[in-house]
Design an enzyme around this catalytic site. Structure first.
Site, PDB file in Angstrom:
ATOM      1  N   ASP A 146       0.860  -0.961   0.175  1.00  0.00           N
ATOM      2  CA  ASP A 146       0.342  -0.054  -0.074  1.00  0.00           C
ATOM      3  C   ASP A 146       1.021   1.390  -0.251  1.00  0.00           C
ATOM      4  O   ASP A 146       1.716   1.350   0.768  1.00  0.00           O
ATOM      5  CB  ASP A 146      -0.945   0.074   1.341  1.00  0.00           C
ATOM      6  N   ARG A 147       0.593   2.460  -0.716  1.00  0.00           N
ATOM      7  CA  ARG A 147       1.305   3.632  -0.862  1.00  0.00           C
ATOM      8  C   ARG A 147       1.684   4.021   1.171  1.00  0.00           C
ATOM      9  O   ARG A 147       2.667   4.926   0.300  1.00  0.00           O
ATOM     10  CB  ARG A 147       0.670   4.620  -1.257  1.00  0.00           C
TER      11      ARG A 147
END
Length: 308
Positions: A146-147
């Site tokens: 995930d970012r």
């Protein structure tokens, strides 16, 4: 001057570098002009400026470097590979088949529909990196982070290697360990969370209340540190589902710090408290076990230092 005298230096042959012994006290530039046959002053300056000259094995660009008898000067035929400045990532390991990076929180792994079209991503930067060698080179996504999750990430340098890694992911990956900073004191020293994960219309993952309804997800954890307000967990993934750790932490009432989407109210460290710390897997080509480990982010330890 005899015509054939300096010919041997021409065939520094198939070798990519040539070494010259120094027999007198002299500055580097005149020494090179004297020894590199057929190269004028400007060519030699160019070779120096591009970092192709080393004295006693140490690269130098100083044209007035004072040489002494006994020194050796090495001139490389090739320019050192240009390095791209990376944003939000560093390369931990690279061979002709795979690249392992350490990704910072905030960097997208790969473009998403909701991201601006020209946003910097790990994928885009690594593509530019491999194309410095050959414009036809490419990289391939094996898994994502995930970012807002930091840590170890793996990319393949060919489609065949990507397929092999993805097809054997469950058996190839020996360790996939995260550290998670979560809210509250986790009472049980260690535990396993199992559920079936589904995705809602708003793209939020959740655990179904029905067995076999969704993707089976298994997360193991152990408490590394705990206080009244926070716990630092080592989390081992048995399955790697989308947002798995984040959902499972919310399920046990201890959401990951900074994870508003999955129930967190705390912004104690100004980022998501999730870091992919270890990735160990069987190398798809050599068959050897390779292991990559990073430090626990210092920010994750900050909430405990306040209390000590």
């Amino acid at each position: 001057m005899q015509k054939g005298r300096k010919r041997p230096t021409h065939h520094a042959g198939a070798d990519k570098s040539k070494t010259y012994p120094v027999t007198e006290t002299i500055e580097l530039l005149p020494f090179l002009i004297k020894n590199i046959s057929g190269a004028g002053r400007n060519v030699v300056k160019n070779i120096l400026a591009h970092g192709q000259v080393a004295v006693n094995g140490k690269s130098t660009t100083a044209y007035n470097y004072p040489l002494q008898p006994g020194h050796t000067v090495t001139v490389s035929k090739e320019r050192p590979k240009e390095k791209l400045p990376f944003e939000g990532l560093s390369i931990m390991f690279e061979d002709e088949h795979i690249i392992i990076i350490k990704k910072d929180a905030g960097l997208l792994s790969v473009s998403s529909d909701s991201a601006p079209p020209n946003e910097v991503t790990a994928y885009r930067q690594l593509m530019a990196h491999v194309r410095l060698d050959n414009p036809k080179n490419r990289i391939f996504i094996v898994h994502r982070l995930d970012r807002d999750t930091s840590g170890v990430m793996l990319f393949a340098k060919s489609e065949a290697v990507q397929q092999q890694l993805q097809n054997s992911w469950q058996s190839a990956v020996q360790e996939r360990i995260y550290v998670a900073l979560v809210e509250g004191a986790v009472k049980k020293e260690n535990g396993t969370i199992t559920s079936w994960l589904k995705e809602s219309k708003t793209l939020k993952m959740y655990s179904s209340s029905y067995p076999n309804d969704g993707l089976h997800a298994v997360t193991h954890y152990k408490v590394l540190r705990a206080s009244k307000a926070f716990s630092l967990l080592e989390v081992q993934l048995e399955t790697g589902r989308k947002n798995q750790i984040r959902v499972h932490m919310e399920d046990i009432g201890h959401p990951v710090v900074g994870d508003k989407k999955y129930g967190s109210r705390s912004r104690a460290i100004g980022r998501l408290g999730l870091h992919a710390r270890v990735l160990a897997f069987t190398h798809p080509i050599t068959g050897k076990l390779v292991r990559f480990e990073t430090e626990i982010p210092k920010l994750f330890l900050k909430p405990f230092q306040k209390e000590e």
